[in-house]
Design a protein around this motif. Structure first.
Motif, PDB file in Angstrom:
ATOM      1  N   ALA A 113      -5.983  -4.513  -0.742  1.00  0.00           N
ATOM      2  CA  ALA A 113      -5.798  -3.275  -1.500  1.00  0.00           C
ATOM      3  C   ALA A 113      -6.192  -2.042  -0.706  1.00  0.00           C
ATOM      4  O   ALA A 113      -6.028  -0.923  -1.203  1.00  0.00           O
ATOM      5  CB  ALA A 113      -6.633  -3.341  -2.780  1.00  0.00           C
ATOM      6  N   ARG A 145       2.458   0.354  -0.650  1.00  0.00           N
ATOM      7  CA  ARG A 145       1.245   1.160  -0.462  1.00  0.00           C
ATOM      8  C   ARG A 145      -0.017   0.414  -0.880  1.00  0.00           C
ATOM      9  O   ARG A 145       0.015  -0.623  -1.532  1.00  0.00           O
ATOM     10  CB  ARG A 145       1.366   2.441  -1.282  1.00  0.00           C
ATOM     11  N   GLN A 146      -1.164   1.005  -0.512  1.00  0.00           N
ATOM     12  CA  GLN A 146      -2.456   0.503  -0.970  1.00  0.00           C
ATOM     13  C   GLN A 146      -2.584   0.724  -2.479  1.00  0.00           C
ATOM     14  O   GLN A 146      -1.984   1.637  -3.033  1.00  0.00           O
ATOM     15  CB  GLN A 146      -3.581   1.219  -0.231  1.00  0.00           C
ATOM     16  N   TYR A 147      -3.415  -0.084  -3.112  1.00  0.00           N
ATOM     17  CA  TYR A 147      -3.424  -0.082  -4.581  1.00  0.00           C
ATOM     18  C   TYR A 147      -4.827  -0.221  -5.157  1.00  0.00           C
ATOM     19  O   TYR A 147      -5.009  -0.678  -6.282  1.00  0.00           O
ATOM     20  CB  TYR A 147      -2.530  -1.218  -5.103  1.00  0.00           C
ATOM     21  N   HIS A 150      -4.985   1.534  -8.459  1.00  0.00           N
ATOM     22  CA  HIS A 150      -3.885   1.331  -9.394  1.00  0.00           C
ATOM     23  C   HIS A 150      -4.476   0.948 -10.760  1.00  0.00           C
ATOM     24  O   HIS A 150      -5.422   0.159 -10.839  1.00  0.00           O
ATOM     25  CB  HIS A 150      -2.958   0.222  -8.892  1.00  0.00           C
ATOM     26  N   VAL A 295       0.750  -6.099 -10.422  1.00  0.00           N
ATOM     27  CA  VAL A 295       0.607  -4.958  -9.518  1.00  0.00           C
ATOM     28  C   VAL A 295       1.771  -4.921  -8.529  1.00  0.00           C
ATOM     29  O   VAL A 295       2.356  -3.866  -8.269  1.00  0.00           O
ATOM     30  CB  VAL A 295      -0.738  -5.020  -8.768  1.00  0.00           C
ATOM     31  N   ASP A 298       4.895  -3.546 -10.090  1.00  0.00           N
ATOM     32  CA  ASP A 298       4.872  -2.105 -10.324  1.00  0.00           C
ATOM     33  C   ASP A 298       5.019  -1.331  -9.029  1.00  0.00           C
ATOM     34  O   ASP A 298       5.719  -0.308  -8.978  1.00  0.00           O
ATOM     35  CB  ASP A 298       3.583  -1.712 -11.040  1.00  0.00           C
ATOM     36  N   LEU A 299       4.376  -1.797  -7.954  1.00  0.00           N
ATOM     37  CA  LEU A 299       4.537  -1.129  -6.663  1.00  0.00           C
ATOM     38  C   LEU A 299       5.982  -1.219  -6.182  1.00  0.00           C
ATOM     39  O   LEU A 299       6.517  -0.270  -5.594  1.00  0.00           O
ATOM     40  CB  LEU A 299       3.603  -1.762  -5.624  1.00  0.00           C
ATOM     41  N   GLU A 302       7.964   1.343  -7.960  1.00  0.00           N
ATOM     42  CA  GLU A 302       7.762   2.660  -7.338  1.00  0.00           C
ATOM     43  C   GLU A 302       8.729   2.854  -6.183  1.00  0.00           C
ATOM     44  O   GLU A 302       9.359   3.916  -6.037  1.00  0.00           O
ATOM     45  CB  GLU A 302       6.331   2.789  -6.813  1.00  0.00           C
ATOM     46  N   PRO A 309       3.382   7.534  -7.051  1.00  0.00           N
ATOM     47  CA  PRO A 309       2.409   6.452  -7.229  1.00  0.00           C
ATOM     48  C   PRO A 309       1.605   6.629  -8.509  1.00  0.00           C
ATOM     49  O   PRO A 309       1.216   7.752  -8.867  1.00  0.00           O
ATOM     50  CB  PRO A 309       1.508   6.582  -5.997  1.00  0.00           C
ATOM     51  N   ARG A 311      -1.793   6.195 -10.111  1.00  0.00           N
ATOM     52  CA  ARG A 311      -3.181   6.039  -9.684  1.00  0.00           C
ATOM     53  C   ARG A 311      -4.106   6.527 -10.790  1.00  0.00           C
ATOM     54  O   ARG A 311      -3.775   7.460 -11.519  1.00  0.00           O
ATOM     55  CB  ARG A 311      -3.446   6.837  -8.404  1.00  0.00           C
TER      56      ARG A 311
END
Length: 337
Positions: A113, A145-147, A150, A295, A298-299, A302, A309, A311
């Motif tokens: 993450a 991306r990093q999450y 999230h 997760v 959902d990413l 995006e 994003p 966040r």
């Protein structure tokens, strides 16, 4: 930004992870892969190998990732491939299989993450290396991306804390832990950024779980003792809590999205034993494991819809780390030599 369909949406997903042995004869070769070039003494590798042998020489991570792939199939309508950095199935083989199947582009979900060298840049290097190995037929690969902030990531860990806390006294101290890294990694894509992201995620999760006060520490360091790593160590911290009369803890491995060996051995075995010897009630919050599929989905949405994003907002949120796949370089720029 309004959501809209993208003409260059990926036509596959690659799950990219760390890897782990799946039998006793694989343990030492796997550890040699992980530590190649780092000068780790063989006796140290043999010591770590015993952790795996405690579980029959099998790391839980590959099985968890296969379960994650299975669960992800219920959320997305794309082919899913699975590759590792350090053990079979290797990322090079996964990318070669995609090329053979005619895949032109794929979204890559890395099971970290975080930003920093180990959490982000090294996965970008893995992607670039695998594409070079396959050659001109390799698909384009876009790392998701990093999450760490999230909403689903925060929700899963906060719910796990609430569940774990029900098994220990109400006054249990909440401790967040993540994998330590050498301070020298600050020159390799930001130990500082990684530490800030972990601290921020811990704050978000603690708030969501209803905690105003908690501790955030580190674990699983290796290498020579004279080399400074992020501290305090979770074992040292538990010993200090015991001296002050703490009689119950809830440990949340915020830095791990799944039950790595560092979770099931370092926490569930070693730290739990230390707690028992100090008469401290111990509970460990669950990691997301295969539920992380929510997760990933959902990413991917995006990326496919080009929406902003999602966040958890906060005034002190660390940045998401950008990267260039062509140069295997992150932003802020890292020394990847």
């Amino acid at each position: 930004m309004a959501a809209h369909a993208k003409s260059n949406s990926p036509d596959a997903v690659l799950l990219l992870s760390f890897g782990g042995p799946e039998g006793p004869d694989q343990v030492m070769p796997f550890l040699e892969n992980v530590t190649r070039g780092r000068g780790i003494p063989r006796e140290r590798l043999a010591s770590v190998a015993e952790h795996y042998m405690h579980f029959g020489g099998v790391s839980p991570i590959n099985g968890i990732n296969r379960a994650l792939v299975d669960q992800l199939r219920g959320f997305i309508d794309l082919p899913i491939y699975f590759g590792n950095r350090n053990w079979e199935p290797y990322i090079e083989d996964a990318v070669a299989a995609m090329a053979a199947d005619g895949i032109r582009s794929a979204a890559v979900f890395a099971t970290s993450a975080w930003g920093g060298y180990s959490g982000c840049t090294q996965y970008v290097e893995d992607i670039a290396r695998a594409r070079r190995a396959v050659g001109d037929t390799a698909p384009q690969l876009v790392k998701l991306r990093q999450y760490y902030d999230h909403p689903l990531f925060v929700q899963m860990f906060s719910e796990a804390i609430i569940t774990a806390a029900q098994t220990v006294p109400d006054n249990a101290r909440l401790i967040f832990t993540a994998h330590s890294i050498p301070l020298s990694n600050a020159s390799r894509c930001g130990a500082d950024l990684y530490a800030r992201q972990v601290a921020y995620a811990a704050k978000l999760v603690a708030t969501a779980a209803g905690y105003d006060d908690y501790d955030q520490v580190w674990q699983s360091r290796s290498g020579p003792p004279q080399v400074p790593w992020l501290e305090p160590d979770v074992g040292d911290h538990l010993a200090a809590l015991a001296e002050t009369g703490t009689d119950a803890v809830v440990v949340c491995p915020i830095g791990f999205v799944a039950d790595h060996i560092e979770v099931v051995w370092d926490l569930d075995h070693e730290l739990r034993l230390q707690a028992e010897q100090s008469d401290i009630a111990f509970a460990r919050a669950a990691t997301p494991n295969a539920d992380l599929a929510r997760v990933v989905a959902d990413l991917l949405d995006e990326l496919r819809t080009d929406r902003d994003p999602v966040r958890v907002p906060g005034p002190d949120a660390p940045p998401l780390q950008g990267f260039s796949l062509d140069g295997a370089v992150c932003t802020p720029r890292c020394d990847t030599s």
